[in-house]
Structures are given as C-alpha cells and as structure tokens.
Design a protein around this motif. Structure first.
Motif, PDB file in Angstrom:
ATOM      1  N   PHE A   9       0.820  -1.215   0.000  1.00  0.00           N
ATOM      2  CA  PHE A   9       0.000   0.000   0.000  1.00  0.00           C
ATOM      3  C   PHE A   9       0.856   1.268   0.000  1.00  0.00           C
ATOM      4  O   PHE A   9       0.573   2.241  -0.707  1.00  0.00           O
ATOM      5  N   GLU A  10       1.953   1.254   0.775  1.00  0.00           N
ATOM      6  CA  GLU A  10       2.790   2.456   0.886  1.00  0.00           C
ATOM      7  C   GLU A  10       3.426   2.846  -0.443  1.00  0.00           C
ATOM      8  O   GLU A  10       3.701   4.033  -0.671  1.00  0.00           O
ATOM      9  N   SER A  11       3.677   1.845  -1.305  1.00  0.00           N
ATOM     10  CA  SER A  11       4.321   2.147  -2.584  1.00  0.00           C
ATOM     11  C   SER A  11       3.399   2.876  -3.548  1.00  0.00           C
ATOM     12  O   SER A  11       3.861   3.397  -4.567  1.00  0.00           O
ATOM     13  N   THR A  12       2.110   2.918  -3.252  1.00  0.00           N
ATOM     14  CA  THR A  12       1.160   3.582  -4.154  1.00  0.00           C
ATOM     15  C   THR A  12       0.911   5.035  -3.785  1.00  0.00           C
ATOM     16  O   THR A  12       0.234   5.749  -4.535  1.00  0.00           O
ATOM     17  N   VAL A  13       1.420   5.490  -2.653  1.00  0.00           N
ATOM     18  CA  VAL A  13       1.075   6.832  -2.174  1.00  0.00           C
ATOM     19  C   VAL A  13       1.600   7.909  -3.119  1.00  0.00           C
ATOM     20  O   VAL A  13       0.869   8.837  -3.497  1.00  0.00           O
ATOM     21  N   ILE A  14       2.881   7.813  -3.510  1.00  0.00           N
ATOM     22  CA  ILE A  14       3.460   8.844  -4.385  1.00  0.00           C
ATOM     23  C   ILE A  14       2.777   8.851  -5.763  1.00  0.00           C
ATOM     24  O   ILE A  14       2.389   9.916  -6.257  1.00  0.00           O
ATOM     25  N   PRO A  15       2.591   7.688  -6.434  1.00  0.00           N
ATOM     26  CA  PRO A  15       1.846   7.714  -7.698  1.00  0.00           C
ATOM     27  C   PRO A  15       0.430   8.273  -7.538  1.00  0.00           C
ATOM     28  O   PRO A  15      -0.056   8.994  -8.409  1.00  0.00           O
ATOM     29  N   LEU A  16      -0.232   7.924  -6.430  1.00  0.00           N
ATOM     30  CA  LEU A  16      -1.581   8.446  -6.201  1.00  0.00           C
ATOM     31  C   LEU A  16      -1.566   9.965  -6.033  1.00  0.00           C
ATOM     32  O   LEU A  16      -2.484  10.649  -6.493  1.00  0.00           O
ATOM     33  N   TYR A  17      -0.530  10.477  -5.405  1.00  0.00           N
ATOM     34  CA  TYR A  17      -0.441  11.929  -5.215  1.00  0.00           C
ATOM     35  C   TYR A  17      -0.399  12.636  -6.569  1.00  0.00           C
ATOM     36  O   TYR A  17      -1.149  13.600  -6.813  1.00  0.00           O
ATOM     37  N   TYR A  18       0.475  12.171  -7.449  1.00  0.00           N
ATOM     38  CA  TYR A  18       0.589  12.823  -8.759  1.00  0.00           C
ATOM     39  C   TYR A  18      -0.657  12.581  -9.615  1.00  0.00           C
ATOM     40  O   TYR A  18      -1.050  13.441 -10.413  1.00  0.00           O
ATOM     41  N   GLN A  19      -1.293  11.431  -9.457  1.00  0.00           N
ATOM     42  CA  GLN A  19      -2.517  11.167 -10.206  1.00  0.00           C
ATOM     43  C   GLN A  19      -3.642  12.083  -9.746  1.00  0.00           C
ATOM     44  O   GLN A  19      -4.366  12.662 -10.570  1.00  0.00           O
ATOM     45  N   ASP A  55      -6.749  17.239 -10.544  1.00  0.00           N
ATOM     46  CA  ASP A  55      -7.153  18.432  -9.775  1.00  0.00           C
ATOM     47  C   ASP A  55      -8.074  18.055  -8.607  1.00  0.00           C
ATOM     48  O   ASP A  55      -9.063  18.742  -8.334  1.00  0.00           O
ATOM     49  N   LEU A  56      -7.731  16.972  -7.933  1.00  0.00           N
ATOM     50  CA  LEU A  56      -8.541  16.504  -6.819  1.00  0.00           C
ATOM     51  C   LEU A  56      -7.822  16.597  -5.468  1.00  0.00           C
ATOM     52  O   LEU A  56      -8.383  16.190  -4.445  1.00  0.00           O
ATOM     53  N   LEU A  57      -6.588  17.106  -5.477  1.00  0.00           N
ATOM     54  CA  LEU A  57      -5.878  17.241  -4.213  1.00  0.00           C
ATOM     55  C   LEU A  57      -6.645  18.161  -3.269  1.00  0.00           C
ATOM     56  O   LEU A  57      -7.297  19.120  -3.700  1.00  0.00           O
ATOM     57  N   ASN A  58      -6.553  17.849  -1.981  1.00  0.00           N
ATOM     58  CA  ASN A  58      -7.221  18.624  -0.934  1.00  0.00           C
ATOM     59  C   ASN A  58      -8.741  18.545  -1.038  1.00  0.00           C
ATOM     60  O   ASN A  58      -9.456  19.470  -0.644  1.00  0.00           O
ATOM     61  N   THR A  59      -9.245  17.429  -1.590  1.00  0.00           N
ATOM     62  CA  THR A  59     -10.676  17.149  -1.598  1.00  0.00           C
ATOM     63  C   THR A  59     -10.896  15.748  -1.033  1.00  0.00           C
ATOM     64  O   THR A  59      -9.977  14.926  -0.998  1.00  0.00           O
ATOM     65  N   ARG A  60     -12.102  15.482  -0.591  1.00  0.00           N
ATOM     66  CA  ARG A  60     -12.396  14.154  -0.046  1.00  0.00           C
ATOM     67  C   ARG A  60     -12.355  13.078  -1.128  1.00  0.00           C
ATOM     68  O   ARG A  60     -12.122  11.913  -0.835  1.00  0.00           O
ATOM     69  N   LEU A  61     -12.589  13.462  -2.381  1.00  0.00           N
ATOM     70  CA  LEU A  61     -12.498  12.491  -3.472  1.00  0.00           C
ATOM     71  C   LEU A  61     -11.084  11.943  -3.616  1.00  0.00           C
ATOM     72  O   LEU A  61     -10.895  10.820  -4.103  1.00  0.00           O
TER      73      LEU A  61
END
Length: 274
Positions: free
Chosen positions: A116-126, A131-137
């Motif tokens: 799970f931890e390895s997906t955090v950085i790719p998820l951040y850029y995705q 344009d969903l950063l800082n939203t509950r989505l």
C-alpha cells in the motif's frame, strides 16, 4: 498422548494470552488518558487525580465533531461503492464462470501483492493531474481501488461455494442474470457482505496516510487525521493523544459490537459441512 482436558487447557491458555495482548495496550491507553495533560506517565501507573476532562478537551482540540462528519462522508463514498463492485465481480467470477474470468481474477489478485505504501506517491501525482488534491475524493477514489482486490477475493470465495442447484432451480423458474443475483444469491451473501463492509469501514475510518498526504485541510480528513492535532513543533501531548485515540476507536468498536454476529457467521461459513 495429549488428553482432551489438556488440549482444552492449552487452548484456553492460548486464548487468554492473546486476549491479554489485545487488552493490555487498551488499558494502558485508558490509564494514560486519565493523567494530567502535558505529563509523561510511565507504564500502567494509576494517577492520583483522575482527569476525565481530558476526553472533552481532546474532542475540542482535535475538532473531532467536524472530522466525524468528514469521516462519515468518506465512509459513505467508499464502502457502498466498493461493496457493489466487489459483490458483482465476485458473483460473476465465482458463480457465473465468465469467459476469461480466471485470467481476470489473477489480474485482480495482483493488487494484493502491491504494498500500500508504494502507491502513495503515484496516487499523489494522479490526484494532482485530476485536480482533486485537498478534496475528499482524493481519499475516496484511491480507497475504492485499494479495497477491490481483497473484496473480490472475499466475495468470489463465497459465491464459488454456493450450490449450483439454486441457480438451476432459478433458471427453470425463468430468472435472468440480474434476478438470479438480486433475489437468490445476494440475500444468502449477507453475512459475507456484512463482514466485508465492516472490514472496509474499519480500514477507511482508520486511514491516516492517504488523508495526511493527499489532503491539506484538516477538516476534510478522516478521524485518524485528528491525531496530528496533538503533535506540536517540539513535543507531543501523550495524554491527550491517548484520549483522542480512544475517542476515534469508539465508533468502530460500537459498529463491530452491532455486527459481530454477522462477522462470526461469515468466518465460520463452510467450517461445518451440511
């Protein structure tokens, strides 16, 4: 040869040891939460004065009321959608024997092998590209994807063990695929479905890493994100941290106590034949 009485005694001792390993940390947190704020309690030392006010203080300092609403919105966005996807996919792969279902199932199971931890950085850029950063989505969508592999594995195991005679009888009565799923198999899958929903609820409720990395606004995070409110620049208030952690744990304990019979029934399904 070990007698049945000795075997029962060994089993009881093992269960007591496991129960102690579970209860002692909770008792330690509870005792720590009753000390004076800002103090550094050691071990299970009982305080001279009980500070019950730490719990409302932790509630206010962590803004738990707002985070409670935010967590509820995230849970409502994650659990129902994930359960729907996992149940329908599990039914198709486990009971209908869809063409190419074996290869698709293996592909889905590969998701369980990804840390799970390895997906955090790719998820951040995705999430940033969407344009969903800082939203509950930004929390809801990744959690749905992360929960699907285990959910499909869980529900497929249930539907694969359902008698084919049920399906044949429903087909004779003219039931189509949707009616077969909705009226015949879904009611029988409620213990497994409830257990899966409980596990997903607990995991989503306690989600901390994604909430902190993908959401800057503390009021849009999960309840677990409230724990950061007790960490200062130089120190952490251990007493209020324990009080806040206990407050965060309370809803999951209540939900588990309500649904525990379904949880046990699903775990024991198939243990007794017939």
């Amino acid at each position: 040869m070990i007698t049945s009485r000795a075997r029962r005694a060994n089993s009881t001792l093992m269960l007591l040891m496991m129960m102690a390993l579970t209860i002692v940390p909770l008792v330690s947190m509870f005792v720590t939460a009753l000390h004076a704020p800002g103090s550094r309690p050691s071990g299970l030392a009982w305080p001279e004065d009980l500070h019950w006010g730490n719990f409302p203080l932790a509630w206010d300092q962590a803004n738990v009321e707002v985070l409670l609403k935010s967590s509820a919105l995230i849970i409502l966005g994650v659990v129902p959608v994930s359960l729907m996807i996992c149940t329908m996919a599990g039914f198709g792969l486990g009971h209908l024997k869809l063409p190419g279902g074996g290869a698709l199932y293996v592909l889905i199971l590969l998701g369980l092998a990804i840390p799970f931890e390895s997906t955090v950085i790719p998820l951040y850029y995705q999430m940033q590209s969407l344009d969903l950063l800082n939203t509950r989505l930004a929390i809801v969508l990744p959690l749905i994807g992360l929960y699907v592999p285990f959910g499909v594995f869980w529900m497929r195991g249930h539907f694969a063990n359902m008698p084919q005679a049920l399906t044949d009888a429903a087909r004779v009565d003219g039931a189509g695929g949707w009616r077969l799923f909705w009226h015949v198999h879904l009611p029988l899958a409620m213990p497994a479905l409830t257990t899966l929903g409980l596990l997903q609820f607990i995991n989503a409720w306690n989600q901390f890493l994604l909430a902190v990395v993908l959401v800057d606004d503390p009021t849009k995070r999960t309840m677990a994100g409230a724990l950061g409110a007790f960490q200062g620049e130089r120190s952490t208030d251990i007493v209020l941290l324990c009080a806040g952690a206990l407050l965060i744990m309370t809803p999951t304990v209540i939900v588990f106590l309500i649904l525990q019979r379904y949880f046990v029934r699903a775990l024991l399904a198939g243990a007794v034949k017939g």
